[in-house]
Design a protein around this motif. Structure first.
Motif, mmCIF file in Angstrom:
data_model
loop_
_atom_site.group_PDB
_atom_site.id
_atom_site.type_symbol
_atom_site.label_atom_id
_atom_site.label_comp_id
_atom_site.label_asym_id
_atom_site.label_seq_id
_atom_site.Cartn_x
_atom_site.Cartn_y
_atom_site.Cartn_z
ATOM 1 N N TRP A 21 28.210 -21.198 48.497
ATOM 2 C CA TRP A 21 27.190 -22.065 47.900
ATOM 3 C C TRP A 21 25.823 -21.854 48.552
ATOM 4 O O TRP A 21 24.793 -22.012 47.887
ATOM 5 N N THR A 22 25.816 -21.509 49.841
ATOM 6 C CA THR A 22 24.545 -21.458 50.571
ATOM 7 C C THR A 22 24.283 -20.119 51.244
ATOM 8 O O THR A 22 23.256 -19.961 51.902
ATOM 9 N N THR A 23 25.185 -19.151 51.118
ATOM 10 C CA THR A 23 25.049 -17.897 51.844
ATOM 11 C C THR A 23 23.715 -17.205 51.584
ATOM 12 O O THR A 23 23.162 -17.290 50.479
ATOM 13 N N GLU A 24 23.230 -16.526 52.589
ATOM 14 C CA GLU A 24 22.038 -15.691 52.445
ATOM 15 C C GLU A 24 22.413 -14.244 52.147
ATOM 16 O O GLU A 24 21.537 -13.379 52.060
ATOM 17 N N THR A 25 23.706 -13.994 52.008
ATOM 18 C CA THR A 25 24.189 -12.661 51.628
ATOM 19 C C THR A 25 25.075 -12.803 50.400
ATOM 20 O O THR A 25 26.301 -12.630 50.458
ATOM 21 N N PRO A 26 24.491 -13.127 49.256
ATOM 22 C CA PRO A 26 25.301 -13.360 48.057
ATOM 23 C C PRO A 26 25.688 -12.073 47.361
ATOM 24 O O PRO A 26 25.116 -11.005 47.604
ATOM 25 N N ASN A 27 26.665 -12.175 46.493
ATOM 26 C CA ASN A 27 27.056 -11.088 45.596
ATOM 27 C C ASN A 27 26.264 -11.295 44.308
ATOM 28 O O ASN A 27 26.690 -12.010 43.402
ATOM 29 N N GLY A 28 25.086 -10.687 44.252
ATOM 30 C CA GLY A 28 24.163 -10.939 43.148
ATOM 31 C C GLY A 28 22.850 -11.493 43.677
ATOM 32 O O GLY A 28 22.630 -11.604 44.880
ATOM 33 N N ARG A 29 21.992 -11.908 42.762
ATOM 34 C CA ARG A 29 20.669 -12.403 43.173
ATOM 35 C C ARG A 29 20.732 -13.743 43.877
ATOM 36 O O ARG A 29 19.904 -14.046 44.732
ATOM 37 N N PHE A 30 21.688 -14.578 43.499
ATOM 38 C CA PHE A 30 21.720 -15.956 43.964
ATOM 39 C C PHE A 30 23.004 -16.267 44.717
ATOM 40 O O PHE A 30 24.049 -15.655 44.464
ATOM 41 N N ASN A 31 22.932 -17.255 45.616
ATOM 42 C CA ASN A 31 24.163 -17.930 46.014
ATOM 43 C C ASN A 31 24.493 -18.934 44.911
ATOM 44 O O ASN A 31 23.758 -19.063 43.917
ATOM 45 N N LEU A 32 25.602 -19.673 45.055
ATOM 46 C CA LEU A 32 26.038 -20.534 43.953
ATOM 47 C C LEU A 32 25.119 -21.727 43.753
ATOM 48 O O LEU A 32 24.895 -22.158 42.610
ATOM 49 N N ASN A 33 24.577 -22.274 44.830
ATOM 50 C CA ASN A 33 23.564 -23.319 44.650
ATOM 51 C C ASN A 33 22.354 -22.761 43.919
ATOM 52 O O ASN A 33 21.732 -23.443 43.093
ATOM 53 N N GLY A 34 22.037 -21.505 44.220
ATOM 54 C CA GLY A 34 20.906 -20.876 43.547
ATOM 55 C C GLY A 34 21.140 -20.677 42.063
ATOM 56 O O GLY A 34 20.198 -20.729 41.259
ATOM 57 N N VAL A 35 22.388 -20.445 41.666
ATOM 58 C CA VAL A 35 22.704 -20.314 40.242
ATOM 59 C C VAL A 35 22.348 -21.594 39.509
ATOM 60 O O VAL A 35 21.649 -21.585 38.479
ATOM 61 N N VAL A 36 22.814 -22.728 40.033
ATOM 62 C CA VAL A 36 22.522 -24.017 39.398
ATOM 63 C C VAL A 36 21.034 -24.324 39.496
ATOM 64 O O VAL A 36 20.413 -24.792 38.531
ATOM 65 N N GLU A 88 16.628 -27.210 32.659
ATOM 66 C CA GLU A 88 17.885 -27.187 31.931
ATOM 67 C C GLU A 88 18.842 -28.237 32.505
ATOM 68 O O GLU A 88 19.333 -28.103 33.623
ATOM 69 N N THR A 89 19.059 -29.308 31.741
ATOM 70 C CA THR A 89 19.883 -30.423 32.218
ATOM 71 C C THR A 89 21.354 -30.303 31.828
ATOM 72 O O THR A 89 22.166 -31.150 32.209
ATOM 73 N N ARG A 90 21.697 -29.271 31.085
ATOM 74 C CA ARG A 90 23.094 -29.112 30.652
ATOM 75 C C ARG A 90 23.949 -28.387 31.682
ATOM 76 O O ARG A 90 25.141 -28.192 31.460
ATOM 77 N N VAL A 91 23.361 -27.991 32.804
ATOM 78 C CA VAL A 91 24.073 -27.237 33.837
ATOM 79 C C VAL A 91 24.119 -28.052 35.125
ATOM 80 O O VAL A 91 23.099 -28.607 35.560
ATOM 81 N N GLY A 92 25.290 -28.146 35.720
ATOM 82 C CA GLY A 92 25.448 -28.849 36.985
ATOM 83 C C GLY A 92 26.526 -28.201 37.832
ATOM 84 O O GLY A 92 27.087 -27.161 37.476
ATOM 85 N N LYS A 93 26.823 -28.828 38.963
ATOM 86 C CA LYS A 93 27.851 -28.291 39.853
ATOM 87 C C LYS A 93 28.735 -29.425 40.350
ATOM 88 O O LYS A 93 28.361 -30.605 40.322
ATOM 89 N N ALA A 94 29.927 -29.052 40.821
ATOM 90 C CA ALA A 94 30.856 -30.028 41.386
ATOM 91 C C ALA A 94 31.603 -29.392 42.547
ATOM 92 O O ALA A 94 31.980 -28.218 42.488
ATOM 93 N N PHE A 138 18.578 -22.278 39.568
ATOM 94 C CA PHE A 138 17.834 -21.427 38.643
ATOM 95 C C PHE A 138 17.668 -22.122 37.296
ATOM 96 O O PHE A 138 16.575 -22.117 36.703
ATOM 97 N N PHE A 139 18.734 -22.738 36.804
ATOM 98 C CA PHE A 139 18.659 -23.417 35.507
ATOM 99 C C PHE A 139 17.960 -24.765 35.620
ATOM 100 O O PHE A 139 17.199 -25.155 34.721
ATOM 101 N N ARG A 140 18.181 -25.473 36.704
ATOM 102 C CA ARG A 140 17.521 -26.766 36.894
ATOM 103 C C ARG A 140 16.011 -26.596 37.023
ATOM 104 O O ARG A 140 15.236 -27.438 36.539
ATOM 105 N N ALA A 141 15.587 -25.497 37.656
ATOM 106 C CA ALA A 141 14.155 -25.267 37.866
ATOM 107 C C ALA A 141 13.404 -25.079 36.558
ATOM 108 O O ALA A 141 12.197 -25.337 36.488
ATOM 109 N N ARG A 142 14.092 -24.661 35.538
ATOM 110 C CA ARG A 142 13.416 -24.500 34.250
ATOM 111 C C ARG A 142 13.708 -25.679 33.316
ATOM 112 O O ARG A 142 13.502 -25.594 32.110
#
Length: 446
Positions: A139-154, A162-168, A156-160
């Protein structure tokens, strides 16, 4: 020399034998068939009918691989309905190649939100990494597999907007006074949806080994961060205490890596370890007489192995040389328990293996990895794991030359005596699937 009747090695042997007896009692590892009776539904003996189709996308980028995968399965509109609650289950326990590729994950979410015909549902990225701190690991790693860690994935959508995306974050519910597999626990045991967030434990629905070890079926119940509805991963979506009828979709989005000498490979099947409660049964103290999913294959000697793991170096080295973990744990039973989970709790609607960046020798070591740049998918996790191993993991291991030689027996799904093959065979006995070379209908996308 030792005094007569005062042999220290013999005393140590007797003491350690006592520990192994304790471990055997913890899981009912005594061959007593009576332990089968409380569970009701014992494991299936034959293969279930399962889809043999696998898609393999290697189009030049993770994003295009994700879109090609969805297109090959009839488009996102054939997998996801307009009002569906979609749970995307990644691997958040590791970083680097060990975690799910987040570029694929982002592209999947983008496609769902842009679904032809509209999308008024919600997308929730959710996992249980079995650590006490939610915002840790993938969720918080600075060495993710891809551009984002998992918090960054959520994010990314929240920053624009997008309220239909969340995490649990799902929390293990039982006590965990002596952690063996990570330190989560002490959460909430939920008796029914609406009784708070946590885990449901179904003790009369369990997987049972031939030795009599029992693993209860467990699954998360949680409040949607998007709608506030309660999501019971087995029974569905609840609104105001009543089953709403909103469709619930679960998509299993894993990585593929070498796991261990006792486990072989981790991919789509093993990714279900983040769906179950690891405090339900031994090593957890509750419920008595059960094993958790990881230790359902516990031999009495496994307690000896863990005892030695906490001792000073000479004792640890001696015990582990004589008793390596692959001899102390029949991990293929975990494959059976996870198959039983899929058969009785919920089968994901699609299993996706992100073989973009993988580890032929480690989930995190930078020198023991490769970048096949492909994503695979199937309706059956046994089938996709076998194909992903043949198409991505084993070729990368062979290409590593001398460095990969040690890992070949563990990464080869056609090594019938290897832990990975035995693990998948146990899963296949519960849900079916195709393991033989050429048995799958492989569709290559480029």
């Amino acid at each position: 020399m030792s005094r007569p009747g005062h042999d220290p090695d013999r005393r140590r042997f007797l003491a350690l034998s006592g520990l192994t007896a304790v471990a055997a009692a913890a899981c009912g590892d005594d061959g007593d068939s009576d332990v089968l009776k409380p569970c009701g539904d014992s494991p299936a003996t034959g293969d279930a009918v399962a889809a043999a189709r696998v898609t393999l996308a290697k189009t030049g980028s993770p994003e295009r691989n994700a879109q090609a995968t969805l297109d090959a399965w009839g488009g996102v509109e054939s997998l996801i309905g307009r009002d569906d609650v979609v749970v995307l289950k990644p691997n958040s326990q590791w970083h680097a190649q060990g975690m799910t590729n987040t570029d694929v994950l982002v592209a999947l979410i983008e496609a769902i939100l842009a679904r032809p015909g509209g999308f008024a549902g919600e997308v929730i990225v959710a996992d249980n990494h079995h650590f006490r701190d939610d915002d840790a690991r993938g969720w918080t790693t600075e060495t993710p597999n891809g551009r984002f860690n998992l918090n960054g994935v959520v994010g990314f959508f929240r920053a624009r907007g997008e309220t239909r995306v969340g995490k649990a974050h799902w929390h293990d519910a039982g006590p965990n006074p002596e952690p063996w597999q990570f330190d989560a626990g002490w959460g909430n045991k939920v008796l029914a949806p609406g009784a708070g967030d946590g885990y449901r434990w179904q003790l009369d629905q369990c997987h049972v080994t031939e030795a009599g070890n029992k693993c209860a079926m467990t699954w998360p119940v949680f409040t949607s961060p998007v709608s506030g509805d309660v999501i019971d991963l087995k029974d569905g979506v609840f609104h105001a205490g009543k089953l709403s009828g909103r469709p619930l979709r679960l998509i299993n989005v894993s990585s593929i890596n070498y796991h261990s000498r006792y486990g072989g490979v981790t991919a789509a099947v093993k990714n279900h370890m983040g769906l179950v409660d690891m405090t339900c049964g031994f090593h957890g103290p509750e419920p008595e007489g059960f094993c958790n999913t990881h230790y359902i294959g516990l031999k009495s000697s496994h307690s000896l192995w863990r005892w030695a793991d906490k001792r000073v170096s000479p004792i640890r080295r001696l015990v582990h040389r004589v008793l390596p973990e692959e001899d102390a744990l029949d991990f293929h039973h975990t494959g059976g328990a996870l198959g039983h989970w899929m058969r009785t709790v919920r089968m994901p609607d699609l299993h996706i293996v992100t073989a973009e960046w993988i580890g032929w020798g480690s989930r995190t070591h930078p020198d023991l990895c490769a970048r096949p740049g492909m994503t695979l998918a199937s309706k059956n996790p046994v089938t996709v794991d076998a194909v992903a191993a043949r198409e991505a993991l084993l070729p990368a291991t062979v290409a590593a030359g001398a460095a990969g030689k040690t890992f070949l027996p563990y990464n080869d799904v056609d090594n019938h005596e290897g832990p990975f093959r035995r693990f998948l065979e146990a899963t296949r006995r519960e849900i079916g699937g195709t393991l033989e070379p050429g048995g799958a209908q492989l569709i290559r996308l480029s």
